[in-house]
Design a protein around this motif. Structure first.
Motif, PDB file in Angstrom:
ATOM      1  N   CYS A 141     -18.618  14.314 -22.042  1.00 16.37           N
ATOM      2  CA  CYS A 141     -18.854  15.689 -21.638  1.00 16.37           C
ATOM      3  C   CYS A 141     -17.534  16.237 -21.086  1.00 16.37           C
ATOM      4  CB  CYS A 141     -19.963  15.797 -20.601  1.00 16.37           C
ATOM      5  SG  CYS A 141     -19.645  14.996 -19.021  1.00 16.37           S
ATOM      6  N   ALA A 142     -17.357  17.531 -21.198  1.00 21.80           N
ATOM      7  CA  ALA A 142     -16.139  18.171 -20.700  1.00 21.80           C
ATOM      8  C   ALA A 142     -16.484  19.562 -20.209  1.00 21.80           C
ATOM      9  CB  ALA A 142     -15.069  18.245 -21.789  1.00 21.80           C
ATOM     10  N   MET A 143     -15.731  20.014 -19.221  1.00 22.00           N
ATOM     11  CA  MET A 143     -16.005  21.324 -18.634  1.00 22.00           C
ATOM     12  C   MET A 143     -14.695  22.053 -18.411  1.00 22.00           C
ATOM     13  SD  MET A 143     -18.926  19.983 -16.062  1.00 22.00           S
ATOM     14  CE  MET A 143     -20.081  18.750 -16.701  1.00 22.00           C
ATOM     15  N   ILE A 144     -14.739  23.352 -18.576  1.00 22.57           N
ATOM     16  CA  ILE A 144     -13.550  24.179 -18.369  1.00 22.57           C
ATOM     17  C   ILE A 144     -13.833  25.153 -17.241  1.00 22.57           C
ATOM     18  CG2 ILE A 144     -11.943  25.827 -19.387  1.00 22.57           C
ATOM     19  CD1 ILE A 144     -12.422  24.636 -22.067  1.00 22.57           C
ATOM     20  N   SER A 145     -12.896  25.211 -16.286  1.00 26.94           N
ATOM     21  CA  SER A 145     -13.053  26.117 -15.153  1.00 26.94           C
ATOM     22  C   SER A 145     -12.575  27.517 -15.516  1.00 26.94           C
ATOM     23  CB  SER A 145     -12.257  25.602 -13.950  1.00 26.94           C
ATOM     24  OG  SER A 145     -10.869  25.768 -14.195  1.00 26.94           O
ATOM     25  N   ASN A 146     -12.832  28.473 -14.642  1.00 35.59           N
ATOM     26  CA  ASN A 146     -12.389  29.846 -14.888  1.00 35.59           C
ATOM     27  C   ASN A 146     -10.868  29.946 -14.846  1.00 35.59           C
ATOM     28  OD1 ASN A 146     -12.103  29.474 -12.172  1.00 35.59           O
ATOM     29  ND2 ASN A 146     -13.664  30.957 -11.572  1.00 35.59           N
ATOM     30  N   ALA A 147     -10.182  28.902 -14.394  1.00 34.98           N
ATOM     31  CA  ALA A 147      -8.711  28.868 -14.444  1.00 34.98           C
ATOM     32  C   ALA A 147      -8.210  28.230 -15.737  1.00 34.98           C
ATOM     33  CB  ALA A 147      -8.166  28.111 -13.239  1.00 34.98           C
ATOM     34  N   ASN A 187     -18.100  21.203  -9.327  1.00 39.22           N
ATOM     35  CA  ASN A 187     -17.263  22.392  -9.239  1.00 39.22           C
ATOM     36  C   ASN A 187     -17.998  23.614  -9.796  1.00 39.22           C
ATOM     37  OD1 ASN A 187     -15.260  24.328  -9.314  1.00 39.22           O
ATOM     38  ND2 ASN A 187     -13.709  22.996 -10.209  1.00 39.22           N
ATOM     39  N   SER A 188     -18.332  24.543  -8.937  1.00 35.59           N
ATOM     40  CA  SER A 188     -19.045  25.748  -9.373  1.00 35.59           C
ATOM     41  C   SER A 188     -18.195  26.641 -10.263  1.00 35.59           C
ATOM     42  CB  SER A 188     -19.500  26.555  -8.146  1.00 35.59           C
ATOM     43  OG  SER A 188     -20.380  25.808  -7.359  1.00 35.59           O
ATOM     44  N   ALA A 189     -16.876  26.391 -10.321  1.00 30.43           N
ATOM     45  CA  ALA A 189     -15.979  27.211 -11.155  1.00 30.43           C
ATOM     46  C   ALA A 189     -16.052  26.843 -12.632  1.00 30.43           C
ATOM     47  CB  ALA A 189     -14.540  27.076 -10.653  1.00 30.43           C
ATOM     48  N   PHE A 190     -16.728  25.751 -12.960  1.00 31.78           N
ATOM     49  CA  PHE A 190     -16.844  25.391 -14.377  1.00 31.78           C
ATOM     50  C   PHE A 190     -17.685  26.443 -15.101  1.00 31.78           C
ATOM     51  CE2 PHE A 190     -14.396  21.829 -14.183  1.00 31.78           C
ATOM     52  CZ  PHE A 190     -14.895  20.782 -13.433  1.00 31.78           C
ATOM     53  N   GLN A 191     -17.141  26.911 -16.226  1.00 31.02           N
ATOM     54  CA  GLN A 191     -17.820  27.985 -16.957  1.00 31.02           C
ATOM     55  C   GLN A 191     -18.220  27.578 -18.365  1.00 31.02           C
ATOM     56  OE1 GLN A 191     -15.500  31.562 -16.913  1.00 31.02           O
ATOM     57  NE2 GLN A 191     -16.067  32.037 -14.801  1.00 31.02           N
ATOM     58  N   TYR A 192     -17.460  26.672 -18.976  1.00 28.80           N
ATOM     59  CA  TYR A 192     -17.737  26.251 -20.341  1.00 28.80           C
ATOM     60  C   TYR A 192     -18.029  24.755 -20.331  1.00 28.80           C
ATOM     61  CZ  TYR A 192     -16.016  30.727 -21.936  1.00 28.80           C
ATOM     62  OH  TYR A 192     -15.852  32.064 -22.147  1.00 28.80           O
ATOM     63  N   PHE A 193     -19.020  24.381 -21.113  1.00 27.55           N
ATOM     64  CA  PHE A 193     -19.505  23.011 -21.108  1.00 27.55           C
ATOM     65  C   PHE A 193     -19.507  22.493 -22.539  1.00 27.55           C
ATOM     66  CE2 PHE A 193     -20.773  23.436 -16.739  1.00 27.55           C
ATOM     67  CZ  PHE A 193     -21.070  24.782 -16.622  1.00 27.55           C
ATOM     68  N   MET A 194     -18.838  21.367 -22.758  1.00 28.21           N
ATOM     69  CA  MET A 194     -18.691  20.846 -24.096  1.00 28.21           C
ATOM     70  C   MET A 194     -19.137  19.394 -24.182  1.00 28.21           C
ATOM     71  SD  MET A 194     -16.015  23.009 -23.383  1.00 28.21           S
ATOM     72  CE  MET A 194     -14.496  22.074 -23.307  1.00 28.21           C
ATOM     73  N   TRP A 195     -19.479  19.006 -25.375  1.00 29.64           N
ATOM     74  CA  TRP A 195     -19.735  17.611 -25.696  1.00 29.64           C
ATOM     75  C   TRP A 195     -18.831  17.213 -26.858  1.00 29.64           C
ATOM     76  CZ3 TRP A 195     -22.444  14.192 -22.908  1.00 29.64           C
ATOM     77  CH2 TRP A 195     -23.338  14.700 -21.946  1.00 29.64           C
ATOM     78  N   GLN A 234      -5.584   9.121 -21.832  1.00 28.68           N
ATOM     79  CA  GLN A 234      -6.912   8.508 -21.765  1.00 28.68           C
ATOM     80  C   GLN A 234      -6.747   7.013 -21.535  1.00 28.68           C
ATOM     81  OE1 GLN A 234      -9.485   8.865 -25.232  1.00 28.68           O
ATOM     82  NE2 GLN A 234     -11.312   8.656 -23.966  1.00 28.68           N
ATOM     83  N   ALA A 235      -7.010   6.572 -20.310  1.00 28.42           N
ATOM     84  CA  ALA A 235      -6.979   5.139 -20.001  1.00 28.42           C
ATOM     85  C   ALA A 235      -8.243   4.498 -20.553  1.00 28.42           C
ATOM     86  CB  ALA A 235      -6.881   4.934 -18.495  1.00 28.42           C
ATOM     87  N   LEU A 236      -8.197   3.205 -20.737  1.00 28.57           N
ATOM     88  CA  LEU A 236      -9.314   2.478 -21.324  1.00 28.57           C
ATOM     89  C   LEU A 236     -10.577   2.658 -20.483  1.00 28.57           C
ATOM     90  CD1 LEU A 236      -9.669   0.624 -23.791  1.00 28.57           C
ATOM     91  CD2 LEU A 236      -9.379  -1.327 -22.256  1.00 28.57           C
ATOM     92  N   GLY A 237     -11.659   3.083 -21.137  1.00 29.00           N
ATOM     93  CA  GLY A 237     -12.921   3.239 -20.434  1.00 29.00           C
ATOM     94  C   GLY A 237     -13.052   4.516 -19.619  1.00 29.00           C
ATOM     95  N   GLN A 238     -12.083   5.413 -19.762  1.00 21.31           N
ATOM     96  CA  GLN A 238     -12.119   6.669 -19.028  1.00 21.31           C
ATOM     97  C   GLN A 238     -12.026   7.859 -19.971  1.00 21.31           C
ATOM     98  OE1 GLN A 238      -9.374   6.816 -15.751  1.00 21.31           O
ATOM     99  NE2 GLN A 238      -9.786   4.712 -15.143  1.00 21.31           N
ATOM    100  N   GLY A 239     -12.326   9.023 -19.428  1.00 22.84           N
ATOM    101  CA  GLY A 239     -12.173  10.236 -20.206  1.00 22.84           C
ATOM    102  C   GLY A 239     -10.728  10.715 -20.206  1.00 22.84           C
ATOM    103  N   PRO A 240     -10.389  11.600 -21.118  1.00 27.35           N
ATOM    104  CA  PRO A 240      -9.028  12.146 -21.145  1.00 27.35           C
ATOM    105  C   PRO A 240      -8.695  12.901 -19.858  1.00 27.35           C
ATOM    106  CG  PRO A 240     -10.185  12.602 -23.201  1.00 27.35           C
ATOM    107  CD  PRO A 240     -11.202  12.083 -22.242  1.00 27.35           C
ATOM    108  N   GLN A 241      -7.478  12.728 -19.365  1.00 28.29           N
ATOM    109  CA  GLN A 241      -6.975  13.442 -18.196  1.00 28.29           C
ATOM    110  C   GLN A 241      -5.908  14.429 -18.667  1.00 28.29           C
ATOM    111  OE1 GLN A 241      -8.085  12.806 -14.875  1.00 28.29           O
ATOM    112  NE2 GLN A 241      -9.629  11.593 -15.936  1.00 28.29           N
ATOM    113  N   PHE A 242      -6.055  15.686 -18.277  1.00 24.48           N
ATOM    114  CA  PHE A 242      -5.135  16.742 -18.695  1.00 24.48           C
ATOM    115  C   PHE A 242      -3.754  16.521 -18.086  1.00 24.48           C
ATOM    116  CE2 PHE A 242      -3.794  20.815 -20.055  1.00 24.48           C
ATOM    117  CZ  PHE A 242      -3.240  21.507 -19.002  1.00 24.48           C
ATOM    118  N   ILE A 243      -2.724  16.495 -18.954  1.00 25.61           N
ATOM    119  CA  ILE A 243      -1.343  16.343 -18.480  1.00 25.61           C
ATOM    120  C   ILE A 243      -0.710  17.722 -18.336  1.00 25.61           C
ATOM    121  CG2 ILE A 243       0.926  15.333 -18.894  1.00 25.61           C
ATOM    122  CD1 ILE A 243      -0.466  13.187 -20.600  1.00 25.61           C
TER     123      ILE A 243
END
Lengths: 110, 115
Positions: free
Chosen positions: A89-95, A27-35, B37-46
């Motif tokens: 890893c986690a990413m946040i979009s511009n939305a 997704n090219s809309a991702f702007q912030y990248f976290m660990w 967060q299901a087992l073995g997966q990343g958190p999913q935004f609710i």
């Protein structure tokens, strides 16, 4: 196909090794990248975040972002047994929507 | 410790039942986000709550609902529980005016098991 793909691991390294953890995204809309680091039975803990291509250092940790390749990495130098955890890893979009990878479990053996 | 507390820590429910999970945000934070967060997966935004209003929602059915109170604590309610709802439920608090919620602090989670 998932928006964020993370190298699944698990990864096992000896103490003192350099660790490389990687994610790709579509997704090219991702702007912030976290660990994040997540210990067993705990919530995720933010390690680092960045919003531009390049490197960002914090102690033994270096976050690298390559927006042109849609690729991010986390390097851990001089790894310690206390670094044993799952790294997300986690990413946040511009939305403002955040999307996580599925995590890589790291074990650092003494 | 982050100052975000969740209760209960563990819960077992039967399919079809309803459950309420609770989250107390970090002092000074006005935004709470919930994740599954299901087992073995990343958190999913609710969804996310900002000043008692829903401020964004992920791909979850309406039987997942929430509340935020004047003190910014929050509840996640799940009706008609299904086996696939078994997961770790995480809440994260933040100040929404900070850069895109990058400074979000997670609680330790509630482990829900549906049997």
């Amino acid at each position: 196909q998932k928006e964020v793909e993370q190298d699944p691991g698990p990864l096992s390294v000896p103490e003192g090794a350099i660790v490389s953890l990687n994610c790709t995204y579509s997704n090219s809309a991702f702007q912030y990248f976290m660990w994040y680091r997540q210990y067993s039975r705990k919530g995720p803990e933010l390690l680092m975040y960045t919003y531009s291509s390049g490197n960002k250092e914090d102690g033994r940790f270096t976050a690298q972002v390559d927006k042109s390749s849609k690729y991010i990495s986390l390097f851990i130098r001089d790894s310690q047994p206390s670094d044993s955890a799952t790294y997300l890893c986690a990413m946040i979009s511009n939305a403002g929507k955040s999307t996580f990878g599925d995590g890589t479990t790291l074990t650092v053996k003494p | 410790e982050t100052g975000v507390t969740q209760s209960p820590t563990h819960l077992i429910k039967t399919r079809g039942q309803q459950v309420t999970l609770r989250c107390s945000s970090q002092s000074g934070h006005n935004t709470v986000s919930w994740y599954q967060q299901a087992l073995g997966q990343g958190p999913q935004f609710i969804f996310q709550y900002y000043r008692e209003e829903e401020n964004g929602r992920g791909n979850f059915p309406p039987r997942f609902s929430g509340l935020q109170f004047p003190n910014y604590s929050s509840e996640l309610n799940v009706n008609a529980l299904e086996l696939d709802d078994s997961a770790l439920y995480l809440c994260a608090s933040s100040l929404v005016h900070q850069a895109m919620n990058t400074e979000a602090f997670f609680g330790q989670g509630t482990r829900l098991t549906v049997v």
